[in-house]
Structure formats: structure tokens, C-alpha cells
Design an enzyme around this catalytic site. Structure first.
Site: not given
Ligand code: NAP
Length: 326
Positions: A130, A154, A132
Site C-alpha cells: 500500500s 496499518y 500508505e
Molecule cells: P477489503 O475490501 O477490505 O477486503 C479485504 C478482505 O480481507 C476482507 O474482505 C476480508 O475477507 C479479509 N480479511 C482477512 N483478515 C481480515 C481482518 N483481520 N480484518 C478485516 N478483513 C480481513 O480490501 P480491498 O479494498 O479489496 O483491498 C485488498 C487489499 O489491498 C488489502 O490488503 C488492502 O489493504 C490493500 N490495499 C487496498 C487499497 C484500496 O484503496 N482499496 C489500496 C492499497 C492497498 P474475509 O472476511 O472473507 O476473510
């Protein structure tokens, strides 16, 4: 005899925003997709259902903190690629749950990489890193060599996971890559995240006299993009000749205030509906950040040319159409 073997991909965090769009992309490319979730309840299938792909995915429950479960799953399917998207992904929540965020976001990555090293070292591994991590930046745009100065639990967790990936690549020759993604949005984004919250609430409440949009610091600037295009970069990273880390971003930043102004104008809502809620301010925040996407475009052939206002307009449209269908 036909020896053609379907490629098998694991997607952890499949129930999230990126998990859904990446699943759709890999299914279109002919992969067998195994979705890893903490809990296989119907709520977790909602985003996959809304893309009409839930029936084509094999779901597996797995606690990524338990390495024996991870090893059992890898032994069962022998995947070619693992896309690790699972994480506690909210910066705001990480200030309230620092230990849970840091423990999960680091140890889950270590368990996956250790399992790969021990039982199938030819698996290609993608880590959702990320922007961040860079935090308090002095030189913009951010490149992959920009020094990190994380400003939240984070960000600390993602920085540590990032270096774990680099270490496994350099120490053991594992094909492991970090996709350093800047903020990216879609209709499937959870409502706790800024852009989705602004559009979701405004579309539903624009005529409600008792509603106000409550936000924190909106004078910060961020580099925003569109998730369905960003997941293409994830796939491209695992198809390269050599593993490497890449910045994935739009290359420009805008203030959160401009996003609200654009959404309000589009939906004919006066700016006096906006309230700054001091409860929503974070202990520390990044002022301005945007990245350099040229290496991803030239080395991976990734294409991205959307302006953020184009993304906003299509998200507003999708939200309205979704409400009309109900
Ligand atoms: P998201 O919608 O929050 O999905 C992350 C998934 O991780 C959740 O659906 C959950 O699935 C799982 N998870 C496993 N352990 C968890 C915990 N302890 N707490 C909460 N969720 C947990 O994220 P996203 O936007 O798809 O992003 C995907 C990845 O890219 C993440 O790692 C995020 O940090 C990273 N990222 C996102 C962005 C952005 O702008 N969206 C930018 C940079 C990086 P289950 O409940 O099915 O296990």
C-alpha cells in the site's frame, strides 16, 4: 490426449472489493479460482454475487494465522499463483485496533511465504502492498525507491509485510512481488471508505432535510483510481519474466474536498450539508501523496488513463442505477 492444465489461483480476501474484480478477471482468463475467506457465510459472497461469478469459484475457509491450515490448502490444490489481498485494510480502524491489524497483516504474509518456501517454491506470489507505507513523504511523485515513513498501524503492518516479500524473493528466489497500490475505488467498495461513503450517503439522502455528511480532514490530497483496472496490474505482475515491485496509481492527487464538491454538484446538494466531525480526525494523516505509474506502464504494459472525475461520475451512476433496481 489433451495435456492442457488450467492455471490455479488462490485469492485471499476474496470477499473484498479487489477480490471480486480480480476473480472476474482470472475467470475470464480461464483460471480455476480458489477463494480463501475467514468465514464462508453468505454475507461474504455478496460482492462475488453482484458480479454473477460466485458459482464459478471454489470457496475455502482458512485462518491465515494458522500455518498448518495454509499448508493443507496448498497441498490440496497446488496453486500456480497466490494473490494475497486479505488484510485489515482500514487505516482509521487500525488506530483503534493496532495490535490486531499489525499481527494479522504481517503474520498472514509470513505464513503464506513460509508455506510456499517449504512445500511449493515455484508458486508465484502477489502481495497487496500500500502507498500508505510511504506516509510522510517529502518528494513527489512517490517511486518504488521513496523512503518509507509510515503514519499509522496499518501503514506499519504493510511496510513490514512489504519487506518480508522482498526478503523471501532475495533470500530464497521465490517469485514474490509487491503491488504498491494507491487508493482505488469502485461500486463494491465498503461504505466505511471515504469515496464510497460520500456517494452512498449523498445519493440516498440528497432530499433528506435531517441528513448531513459528516467527514474528518478533507483538505488532504490522495491519488485515486478505479479498482477493476488496478487488478489487471496484479495479474500482469505475476506474468512477467522476473519478479519485481511496482507502484500502481493514477499519477495525480486531488483533495477530498474536491470530491465532495463534485458529488454534491452532480446531485444538486448544497455545500452547507457538509459537517466536519472532529471525532473523525486521525491522530496523524498524510497531507498529499501521488505516485509515478510509468514503470508499471512501460515494463508491465499496464494501461490506465482515467481521470478521477470520470471514475466519480461512473460510480455515482452505478449507485443510482442500483437504487432504481431495488
Ligand atoms: P477489503 O475490501 O477490505 O477486503 C479485504 C478482505 O480481507 C476482507 O474482505 C476480508 O475477507 C479479509 N480479511 C482477512 N483478515 C481480515 C481482518 N483481520 N480484518 C478485516 N478483513 C480481513 O480490501 P480491498 O479494498 O479489496 O483491498 C485488498 C487489499 O489491498 C488489502 O490488503 C488492502 O489493504 C490493500 N490495499 C487496498 C487499497 C484500496 O484503496 N482499496 C489500496 C492499497 C492497498 P474475509 O472476511 O472473507 O476473510
Amino acid at each position: 490426449m489433451n495435456n492442457y492444465k488450467l492455471k490455479i489461483a488462490f485469492i485471499t480476501g476474496i470477499s473484498g472489493q479487489d477480490g471480486a474484480y480480480l476473480s472476474r478477471l482470472l475467470l475470464k482468463k480461464g483460471y480455476k479460482v480458489i477463494g480463501i475467506t475467514r468465514n464462508n457465510h453468505s454475507e461474504n459472497m455478496q460482492k462475488l454475487k453482484s458480479l454473477c461469478i460466485d458459482e464459478f469459484i471454489i470457496m475455502e475457509e482458512c485462518d491465515l494465522l494458522d500455518i498448518s491450515s495454509v499448508i493443507a490448502l496448498i497441498n490440496k490444490y497446488k496453486p500456480d499463483e497466490i494473490y494475497n489481498l486479505a488484510a485489515q485494510s482500514s487505516v482509521g480502524l487500525s488506530f483503534k485496533q493496532p495490535i490486531g491489524t499489525i499481527s494479522f497483516n504481517i503474520v498472514s504474509v509470513l505464513n503464506l511465504l513460509e508455506a510456499i518456501r517449504l512445500i511449493k517454491p515455484d508458486i508465484r506470489f502477489y502481495q497487496a502492498s500500500s502507498s500508505e507505507m510511504f506516509g510522510k513523504v517529502t518528494n513527489l511523485p512517490v517511486s518504488i525507491d521513496t523512503p518509507m515513513h509510515p503514519l499509522s498501524p496499518y501503514a506499519i503492518s504493510k511496510a513490514s509485510a512489504h519487506w518480508t516479500v522482498v526478503n523471501y524473493r532475495e533470500s530464497y528466489g521465490i517469485y514474490a512481488c509487491n503491488g504498491v497500490l494507491f487508493n482505488h475505488e469502485s461500486f463494491l467498495r465498503s461504505t466505511g471508505f471515504f469515496v464510497k461513503k460520500v456517494i452512498y450517503e449523498t445519493v440516498r439522502n440528497k432530499n433528506n432535510p435531517y441528513w448531513n455528511l459528516k467527514v474528518g480532514n478533507i483538505d488532504i490530497k490522495r491519488d485515486f483510481g478505479y479498482s477493476p483496472y488496478y487488478v489487471e496490474a496484479m495479474w500482469l505482475m505475476l506474468q512477467s519474466q522476473n519478479p519485481d515491485d511496482f507502484i500502481i496509481c493514477s499519477g495525480k492527487s486531488i483533495t477530498l474536498r474536491s470530491i465532495i464538491e463534485h458529488v454534491f454538484k452532480k446531485l444538486d446538494v448544497p455545500m452547507n450539508k457538509l459537517i466536519i466531525d472532529y471525532e473523525l480526525l486521525r491522530p496523524t494523516d498524510i497531507d498529499d501523496i501521488y505516485g509515478d505509474n510509468r514503470p508499471a506502464k512501460t515494463k508491465l504494459g499496464w494501461e490506465y488513463n482515467l481521470s478521477f472525475y470520470e471514475v466519480l461520475d461512473s460510480l455515482i451512476q452505478e449507485e443510482i442505477e442500483f437504487l432504481d433496481k431495488k
